[in-house]
Design an enzyme around this catalytic site. Sequence first.
Site, PDB file in Angstrom:
ATOM      1  N   LYS A 112     -19.152  13.958 -14.480  1.00 43.43           N
ATOM      2  CA  LYS A 112     -18.233  14.482 -15.572  1.00 43.43           C
ATOM      3  C   LYS A 112     -19.398  15.727 -15.809  1.00 43.43           C
ATOM      4  CE  LYS A 112     -15.364  11.212 -17.857  1.00 43.43           C
ATOM      5  NZ  LYS A 112     -15.373  10.820 -18.965  1.00 43.43           N
ATOM      6  N   LYS A 193      -7.044   6.464  -5.497  1.00 36.08           N
ATOM      7  CA  LYS A 193      -6.567   5.157  -6.725  1.00 36.08           C
ATOM      8  C   LYS A 193      -5.680   6.137  -7.748  1.00 36.08           C
ATOM      9  CE  LYS A 193      -7.691   2.116 -10.775  1.00 36.08           C
ATOM     10  NZ  LYS A 193      -8.650   1.759 -11.867  1.00 36.08           N
ATOM     11  N   LYS A 196      -4.906   9.471 -14.058  1.00 36.73           N
ATOM     12  CA  LYS A 196      -3.839  10.433 -15.183  1.00 36.73           C
ATOM     13  C   LYS A 196      -4.786  11.605 -15.051  1.00 36.73           C
ATOM     14  CE  LYS A 196      -4.852   8.342 -18.612  1.00 36.73           C
ATOM     15  NZ  LYS A 196      -5.835   7.653 -20.491  1.00 36.73           N
TER      16      LYS A 196
END
Length: 329
Positions: A112, A193, A196
Amino acid sequence: MKVRVLSGVQPTGNLHIGNYLGALKNWVKIQYDYESIFCIVDLHAITVYQNPQELRSNIHQLAALFLACGIDPKHSSIIAQSSVPGHAELAWMFTCVTPLGWLERMTQFKAKSEAQETIGDGLLQYPVLMAADILLYQAKIVPVGDDQRQHLELTRDIAQRFNSQYGETFVLPETKLPLVGARVMGLDDPTTKMSKSATGAGHAVALLDPPAVIRKKIMRATTDSQPGVNFESKGAGVENLLNIHQAFTEWTDDQMRAHFEGMRYGDLKKTVAEAVVDGLMPIQQRYQEITADPSIITAVLKEGALRVIPIAQATVELTKQRMGLYSLV
Ligand code: TRP
């Protein structure tokens, strides 16, 4: 006493069928066997900038989706993290027992922070706050995906370090995850996977997608170069579609094989799309009913907070006492 389970979901992005089939659907099924707390982690969300109006409305939307999926607020507590002061209080105390190196090593922090121009301190502290979410309630089971495993290990490390410095205080949460659901992959890329935060329009089916959008996304899902379903050698995309179908319908393996073996991909996709549309319909209907009256959600979030605040406060008081901090009670 029932075993306490806690999970947290960020009020950012749209919940999708991967969240539902991988987690929520199971939570609903087992909710009466446990004492569950569903935490809408708004304090985690603000580790990157959030538009205030959007954040507030996302919190309400997420709570409404929990209800629409079948979480029973009379039994399970749905809370907004920031409405229970203990999360932030305990997080500070944990910050002070956590070596910087532990946090700098977190893979999610590294990923991040690479994407940000300036790295907020909150991004580094993110897993400490998560440890506080869990240990605040002495939750024993924390059902999260693989991507959160390292954070859960850190939670155990923090608890252990606190206990060794200040005396036995925290129960170590289990890292084994007994409540596993289906692992749903991205429709556009079945090797990752469903997420979102992925940006591709055809990546995920959101729980609130209208039927036409659901059909379109599934019809465009990646398959492979075989003409039809072959259970002996399924490509990742076909396997993903079959898994989604089975998770919604709960058909047995034999039923799945009997129905789909040899089926052409166009027909497979149509069948899967209808199963998803049918599976989401009751959730979408309940969502409309719930959100038609905004006072339902505010009442549920209040009820949840009032139920858990005494537990949280007891932990904060105990922790303060252990550390020699000052308390008025
Ligand atoms: N970090 C988790 C995620 O992004 C969310 C989270 C915050 C969480 N606090 C938690 C999950 C406590 C489980 C328990 O998915």
